[in-house]
Design an enzyme around this catalytic site. Structure first.
Site, PDB file in Angstrom:
ATOM      1  N   ASN A 118       0.854  -1.194   0.000  1.00  0.00           N
ATOM      2  CA  ASN A 118       0.000   0.000   0.000  1.00  0.00           C
ATOM      3  C   ASN A 118       0.888   1.243   0.000  1.00  0.00           C
ATOM      4  O   ASN A 118       2.114   1.136  -0.036  1.00  0.00           O
ATOM      5  CB  ASN A 118      -0.938  -0.022   1.215  1.00  0.00           C
ATOM      6  CG  ASN A 118      -0.159  -0.107   2.508  1.00  0.00           C
ATOM      7  OD1 ASN A 118       0.583   0.803   2.848  1.00  0.00           O
ATOM      8  ND2 ASN A 118      -0.299  -1.216   3.224  1.00  0.00           N
ATOM      9  N   LYS A 145       9.726 -16.279 -11.235  1.00  0.00           N
ATOM     10  CA  LYS A 145       8.836 -15.224 -11.732  1.00  0.00           C
ATOM     11  C   LYS A 145       7.655 -15.867 -12.473  1.00  0.00           C
ATOM     12  O   LYS A 145       7.858 -16.722 -13.338  1.00  0.00           O
ATOM     13  CB  LYS A 145       9.632 -14.313 -12.678  1.00  0.00           C
ATOM     14  CG  LYS A 145       8.819 -13.156 -13.176  1.00  0.00           C
ATOM     15  CD  LYS A 145       9.637 -12.260 -14.080  1.00  0.00           C
ATOM     16  CE  LYS A 145       8.731 -11.268 -14.761  1.00  0.00           C
ATOM     17  NZ  LYS A 145       9.385 -10.589 -15.867  1.00  0.00           N
ATOM     18  N   PRO A 147      -1.618 -12.307  10.504  1.00  0.00           N
ATOM     19  CA  PRO A 147      -1.984 -12.109  11.909  1.00  0.00           C
ATOM     20  C   PRO A 147      -2.250 -10.631  12.167  1.00  0.00           C
ATOM     21  O   PRO A 147      -1.619  -9.765  11.552  1.00  0.00           O
ATOM     22  CB  PRO A 147      -0.724 -12.562  12.668  1.00  0.00           C
ATOM     23  CG  PRO A 147       0.373 -12.549  11.659  1.00  0.00           C
ATOM     24  CD  PRO A 147      -0.247 -12.755  10.320  1.00  0.00           C
ATOM     25  N   ASP A 148      -3.193 -10.353  13.047  1.00  0.00           N
ATOM     26  CA  ASP A 148      -3.449  -8.964  13.432  1.00  0.00           C
ATOM     27  C   ASP A 148      -2.487  -8.630  14.575  1.00  0.00           C
ATOM     28  O   ASP A 148      -2.684  -9.051  15.720  1.00  0.00           O
ATOM     29  CB  ASP A 148      -4.911  -8.779  13.854  1.00  0.00           C
ATOM     30  CG  ASP A 148      -5.263  -7.303  13.964  1.00  0.00           C
ATOM     31  OD1 ASP A 148      -4.438  -6.531  14.493  1.00  0.00           O
ATOM     32  OD2 ASP A 148      -6.346  -6.911  13.500  1.00  0.00           O
ATOM     33  N   ILE A 149      -1.458  -7.883  14.248  1.00  0.00           N
ATOM     34  CA  ILE A 149      -0.346  -7.649  15.175  1.00  0.00           C
ATOM     35  C   ILE A 149      -0.800  -6.889  16.417  1.00  0.00           C
ATOM     36  O   ILE A 149      -0.579  -7.318  17.552  1.00  0.00           O
ATOM     37  CB  ILE A 149       0.784  -6.870  14.452  1.00  0.00           C
ATOM     38  CG1 ILE A 149       1.259  -7.669  13.237  1.00  0.00           C
ATOM     39  CG2 ILE A 149       1.928  -6.564  15.412  1.00  0.00           C
ATOM     40  CD1 ILE A 149       2.131  -6.887  12.270  1.00  0.00           C
TER      41      ILE A 149
HETATM   42  O1  PMT Z   1       2.855   5.944   6.661  1.00  0.00           O
HETATM   43  P1  PMT Z   1       2.272   7.288   6.293  1.00  0.00           P
HETATM   44  O2  PMT Z   1       2.351   7.576   4.814  1.00  0.00           O
HETATM   45  O3  PMT Z   1       2.827   8.396   7.142  1.00  0.00           O
HETATM   46  O4  PMT Z   1       0.706   7.229   6.610  1.00  0.00           O
HETATM   47  C1  PMT Z   1       0.297   7.026   7.926  1.00  0.00           C
HETATM   48  C2  PMT Z   1      -0.899   6.063   7.987  1.00  0.00           C
HETATM   49  C3  PMT Z   1      -2.098   6.681   7.268  1.00  0.00           C
HETATM   50  C4  PMT Z   1      -0.531   4.729   7.341  1.00  0.00           C
HETATM   51  C5  PMT Z   1      -1.164   5.838   9.518  1.00  0.00           C
HETATM   52  O5  PMT Z   1      -1.416   7.072  10.123  1.00  0.00           O
HETATM   53  C6  PMT Z   1      -2.372   4.922   9.733  1.00  0.00           C
HETATM   54  O6  PMT Z   1      -3.504   5.352   9.767  1.00  0.00           O
HETATM   55  N1  PMT Z   1      -2.084   3.607   9.898  1.00  0.00           N
HETATM   56  C7  PMT Z   1      -3.131   2.583  10.008  1.00  0.00           C
HETATM   57  C8  PMT Z   1      -3.617   2.229   8.634  1.00  0.00           C
HETATM   58  C9  PMT Z   1      -4.883   1.358   8.678  1.00  0.00           C
HETATM   59  O7  PMT Z   1      -5.905   1.733   8.229  1.00  0.00           O
HETATM   60  O8  PMT Z   1      -4.781   0.268   9.294  1.00  0.00           O
HETATM   61  P2  PMT Z   1      -5.973  -0.804   9.470  1.00  0.00           P
HETATM   62  O9  PMT Z   1      -7.320  -0.207   9.564  1.00  0.00           O
HETATM   63  O10 PMT Z   1      -5.758  -1.818   8.427  1.00  0.00           O
HETATM   64  O11 PMT Z   1      -5.577  -1.370  10.870  1.00  0.00           O
HETATM   65  C10 PMT Z   1      -5.992  -0.822  12.103  1.00  0.00           C
HETATM   66  C11 PMT Z   1      -4.872  -0.989  13.087  1.00  0.00           C
HETATM   67  O12 PMT Z   1      -4.482  -2.355  13.183  1.00  0.00           O
HETATM   68  C12 PMT Z   1      -3.602  -0.222  12.725  1.00  0.00           C
HETATM   69  O13 PMT Z   1      -3.052   0.252  13.914  1.00  0.00           O
HETATM   70  C13 PMT Z   1      -2.695  -1.287  12.107  1.00  0.00           C
HETATM   71  O14 PMT Z   1      -1.322  -0.994  12.311  1.00  0.00           O
HETATM   72  C14 PMT Z   1      -3.108  -2.529  12.871  1.00  0.00           C
HETATM   73  N2  PMT Z   1      -2.981  -3.782  12.119  1.00  0.00           N
HETATM   74  C15 PMT Z   1      -3.731  -4.015  11.009  1.00  0.00           C
HETATM   75  C16 PMT Z   1      -3.645  -5.228  10.356  1.00  0.00           C
HETATM   76  C17 PMT Z   1      -2.749  -6.200  10.852  1.00  0.00           C
HETATM   77  N3  PMT Z   1      -2.627  -7.377  10.240  1.00  0.00           N
HETATM   78  N4  PMT Z   1      -2.005  -5.946  11.940  1.00  0.00           N
HETATM   79  C18 PMT Z   1      -2.103  -4.750  12.590  1.00  0.00           C
HETATM   80  O15 PMT Z   1      -1.397  -4.525  13.579  1.00  0.00           O
END
Ligand code: PMT
Length: 405
Positions: free
Chosen positions: A214, A293, A311-313
């Site tokens: 992303n 490839k 995994p959801d960290i």
């Molecule tokens: O990196 P930049 O360009 O500065 O942009 C910053 C950002 C927009 C990426 C940042 O501010 C941000 O919002 N990060 C979270 C992005 C997101 O939408 O994550 P999510 O909705 O997929 O996940 C929610 C939370 O769970 C987040 O804290 C994510 O780190 C965490 N997560 C998600 C999936 C996963 N498998 N493991 C996780 O820990």
């Protein structure tokens, strides 16, 4: 809305058609309680009369370095010391060049050298002038010295061109200026605390040359790491593949994909007091990684790509029964910001979530700016759009107030 009551702002006005917007800026700053002293360059006076600014600021306008009457009232060095913030709006290409070199050839440039207040610049100029390598080099020089550059915005210009070069609108400028006055987590306040932060994207390989990922740049997480170190914390930054320098004093662990980020985060969480997940982790990864490839001829490209869940960290850390740090997630949303963020807060059992409004492409992923709402189980707190570097300090203060109360 952050108050600007009794904040002392020295407002420089350079020559340019955008100077008419500065009149409105002065009016709005005063409405927010700020005390304004206006300094105009000779060029600015060709566009707006000093009388306009005098009426709006309620104070004499300063135009001349060698004006004995003005010096008798408040000398230029006194004026430089009075300022808590030096804002120049608009700043022209010419003035940027002078400031980058350190000229002191008129009252405003002299004040910029004489003042120790933070310098904030709101550029306005023709789009080609803004994009010219010379102007960009001057901007970089000034940024490296600590100047904040707010804008310019893109759009149609007075000269008929379209592109970047419009001065930011007064209301947006004020919101960004207000964050500069937000009290920051004090140096040394987090001494003895260990903070782990995830940042950037993850990259989920398909074959040796392709991956799913992303647009996260890592800027938000890196800015938080720098702010936490500044406040005295021991910081572990778990970084996906990003092109950013490691903030000074921060321990950085580079990872590529979600599984690697998970492993590093688990270890760091064992020893930290606060865990902040700013990374944009890929929710899924290809079920199979081809060792060769993938060839178009194999017909795989149009076929189905089988994915499995990563995994959801942050959720795994928040659900721990022991060795559980105060756990903060982010939620970047394009719609129903609060509803979606609250749903993640409760589903992942987080202590706090930073709802990231990315409906405006100027904020969030791969931008220097961000706009967030801090949400926890007790309430919500909206923060104005700001540079990630500035926002990080204010955000950390909110997090720390809850985590270590
Ligand atoms: O990196 P930049 O360009 O500065 O942009 C910053 C950002 C927009 C990426 C940042 O501010 C941000 O919002 N990060 C979270 C992005 C997101 O939408 O994550 P999510 O909705 O997929 O996940 C929610 C939370 O769970 C987040 O804290 C994510 O780190 C965490 N997560 C998600 C999936 C996963 N498998 N493991 C996780 O820990």
């Amino acid at each position: 809305m952050t108050s600007l009551t009794d904040r002392r702002i020295l407002l420089g006005v350079a020559g340019g058609i955008a100077a008419y917007k500065t009149a409105d800026l002065v009016r709005r700053l005063r409405e927010r309680g700020a005390e304004i002293r206006v300094v105009m360059t000779p060029g600015a006076q060709e566009f707006v009369s000093p009388l306009t600014f005098q009426a709006l600021s309620g104070k004499p306008v300063h135009t001349d370095l060698l004006d004995t009457a003005a010096e008798a009232a408040m000398g230029h060095i006194e004026l430089a010391k009075w300022a808590q913030l030096l804002l120049i709006a608009p700043v022209s290409a010419n003035l940027l060049a002078k400031l980058a070199i350190g000229f002191a050839d008129n009252l405003l440039t002299t004040l910029c050298l004489a003042s120790e207040a933070p310098l904030v610049l709101a550029p306005a100029m023709n789009q080609a002038m803004w994009q010219h390598a010379a102007t960009q080099a001057n901007v970089q020089t000034l940024q490296q010295r600590g100047a904040q550059i707010l804008g310019p915005a893109s759009g149609s210009q007075a000269c008929g061109d379209v592109g970047p070069g419009r001065m930011l609108e007064p209301n947006l400028l004020i919101e960004r200026i207000a964050t500069l006055f937000t009290p920051q987590t004090e140096v040394g306040q987090l001494t003895g605390k260990h903070i782990a932060i995830t940042a950037g994207p993850t990259r989920e390989p398909l074959d040796p040359v392709r991956y799913l990922s992303n647009y996260s740049s890592g800027k938000m997480g890196f800015a938080l790491a720098a702010a936490a170190h500044h406040a005295g914390a021991e910081v572990t930054l778990i970084a996906g593949p990003v092109d950013l320098p490691t903030p000074r004093g921060v321990k950085r662990i580079d990872v590529l994909n979600a599984l690697e980020m998970h492993a590093a985060a688990k270890q760091a969480a064992d020893h930290c007091d606060l865990f902040i997940a700013a990374a944009a982790v890929a929710d899924f990864r290809p079920q199979q990684i081809s060792s060769q490839k993938i060839k178009k001829s194999e017909g795989n490209i149009e076929g189905t790509l089988r994915l499995i869940k990563n995994p959801d960290i942050v959720a795994a850390i928040a659900k721990r029964n022991h060795k559980r740090p105060f756990t903060v997630g982010f939620a970047a949303e394009t719609e129903k910001l609060i509803k979606h963020a609250r749903e993640k807060l409760s589903r992942k059992k987080l202590d706090m979530i930073i709802a990231n409004d990315i409906s405006d492409p100027d904020n969030g992923f791969n931008s220097d700016y961000n706009q967030v709402v801090v949400i926890d189980h007790e309430g919500e707190y909206s923060m104005s759009a700001a540079l990630k570097s500035e926002l990080a300090a204010a955000l950390l203060e909110k997090i720390v107030a809850r985590a270590f109360k």
